[in-house]
Design a protein around this motif. Structure first.
Motif, PDB file in Angstrom:
ATOM      1  N   MET A   1      42.601  32.325  40.113  1.00 21.92           N
ATOM      2  CA  MET A   1      42.557  33.758  40.441  1.00 21.92           C
ATOM      3  C   MET A   1      43.720  34.457  39.767  1.00 21.92           C
ATOM      4  O   MET A   1      44.864  34.040  39.872  1.00 21.92           O
ATOM      5  N   LEU A   2      43.390  35.502  39.043  1.00 23.00           N
ATOM      6  CA  LEU A   2      44.422  36.304  38.398  1.00 23.00           C
ATOM      7  C   LEU A   2      44.884  37.359  39.378  1.00 23.00           C
ATOM      8  O   LEU A   2      44.091  38.142  39.885  1.00 23.00           O
ATOM      9  N   LYS A   3      46.152  37.369  39.667  1.00 17.05           N
ATOM     10  CA  LYS A   3      46.669  38.326  40.636  1.00 17.05           C
ATOM     11  C   LYS A   3      47.785  39.122  40.015  1.00 17.05           C
ATOM     12  O   LYS A   3      48.699  38.570  39.420  1.00 17.05           O
ATOM     13  N   GLY A 235      34.717  44.139  40.383  1.00 15.77           N
ATOM     14  CA  GLY A 235      35.377  42.847  40.327  1.00 15.77           C
ATOM     15  C   GLY A 235      36.868  42.893  40.579  1.00 15.77           C
ATOM     16  O   GLY A 235      37.514  41.848  40.639  1.00 15.77           O
ATOM     17  N   GLU A 268      43.958  42.796  42.197  1.00 18.13           N
ATOM     18  CA  GLU A 268      43.604  41.383  42.133  1.00 18.13           C
ATOM     19  C   GLU A 268      42.170  41.250  41.625  1.00 18.13           C
ATOM     20  O   GLU A 268      41.271  41.937  42.111  1.00 18.13           O
ATOM     21  N   ARG A 269      41.956  40.384  40.652  1.00 19.98           N
ATOM     22  CA  ARG A 269      40.613  40.133  40.161  1.00 19.98           C
ATOM     23  C   ARG A 269      39.945  39.098  41.045  1.00 19.98           C
ATOM     24  O   ARG A 269      40.498  38.030  41.306  1.00 19.98           O
ATOM     25  N   ALA A 270      38.750  39.433  41.533  1.00 15.05           N
ATOM     26  CA  ALA A 270      38.019  38.517  42.400  1.00 15.05           C
ATOM     27  C   ALA A 270      37.555  37.304  41.618  1.00 15.05           C
ATOM     28  O   ALA A 270      37.360  37.358  40.398  1.00 15.05           O
ATOM     29  N   ARG A 271      37.356  36.202  42.303  1.00 17.97           N
ATOM     30  CA  ARG A 271      36.890  34.982  41.645  1.00 17.97           C
ATOM     31  C   ARG A 271      35.471  35.137  41.142  1.00 17.97           C
ATOM     32  O   ARG A 271      34.680  35.827  41.728  1.00 17.97           O
TER      33      ARG A 271
END
Length: 271
Positions: A1-3, A235, A268-271
């Motif tokens: 996950m990119l946060k 997303g 935050e980008r969702a998975r």
């Protein structure tokens, strides 16, 4: 996950929230405190504070058009003056500083900013230029009219010319209620009044302690408004700091509240 987090670096950007219930199940949030070493009037002249100022032209010390201050395909730099705080928007981060005025003299303190990651190198370069330029502000002048004009002079003889648009507080007759909304990554199907088969944002209210630590998170709800200044990217989950205003002469089937984006404090980008 990119946060990606917006790290709030000084107390002027640290959130302080109250938990008073004020309609629609949404608690209010107190405005952040401001810290400044500027020893000067604590209130901006109303023409400065009443408008958002968009950069129209930039000139060097010789009076020639200065390149690099306006990027093709991107919105112009926007300056806001609120209490003793000056903020610059339409960059990767929200850049801010305390400021003081004395007659036509303008003094800007050391710049601070949020620290969101940004893949746009051109925009980041502009952000660095702004952070370097602002503390060299020397004076300002105003021209009233249908479209007010603000000129900011810098110590090296260069200048910015900006045009004014009424702030939301000016448009809606008073300061808004500051609050924090977490926006879910995807819109959802919703129906409300004349809205049939619409796609709504899904939001929940977030409150923070005075030290900026998240304190309480509300229940998810369909959001039947849009947030002025906010463009939702599917997303991406965001936490937004917004100002909520009460609309006068509410149109039929419209909300009595208007929500205006102040800043994005977490993404935050969702998975």
């Amino acid at each position: 996950m990119l946060k990606i987090l917006s790290v709030l670096t000084l107390s002027s950007l640290v959130v302080a929230c109250a938990t008073t219930q004020q309609g629609a199940g949404m608690p209010s949030a107190a405005p952040p405190s401001a810290s400044s070493s500027a020893q000067a009037p604590t209130k901006a002249p109303s023409p400065l504070a009443a408008y958002e100022w968009d950069l129209a032209n930039a000139y060097d010390a010789g009076g020639q058009a200065a390149a690099g201050w306006k990027l093709s395909g991107k919105p112009a730099l926007r300056l806001n003056f609120e209490n003793r705080n000056l903020s610059v928007k339409n960059l990767c981060n929200v850049v801010g500083a305390a400021y003081a005025i004395d007659g036509s003299n303008l003094r800007v303190e050391r710049v601070i900013s949020t620290m969101r990651a940004c893949a746009d190198n051109e925009l980041m370069a502009l952000e660095r230029k702004v952070a370097t330029q602002l503390p060299t502000a020397k004076s300002y002048s105003l021209k009233s009219g249908a479209t007010p004009q603000l000129t900011v002079q810098f110590a090296d003889g260069s200048r910015w010319e900006l045009t004014g648009t009424p702030t939301a507080s000016t448009q809606y007759g008073g300061p808004g209620e500051r609050m924090f909304l977490e926006v879910a990554p995807e819109r959802v199907a919703c129906s409300n009044g004349v809205m049939k088969d619409a796609q709504c944002l899904r939001v929940r209210v977030v409150t923070y302690r005075e030290d900026g630590v998240k304190h309480r998170v509300g229940a998810w709800e369909n959001f039947y408004n849009e947030i002025e200044g906010y463009t939702h990217e599917p997303g991406i989950r965001n936490v937004l700091r917004v100002n909520r205003f009460v609309r006068q002469n509410v149109p039929a089937d419209a909300s009595r509240h208007v929500y205006v984006l102040d800043m994005v404090v977490e993404s935050e980008r969702a998975r």
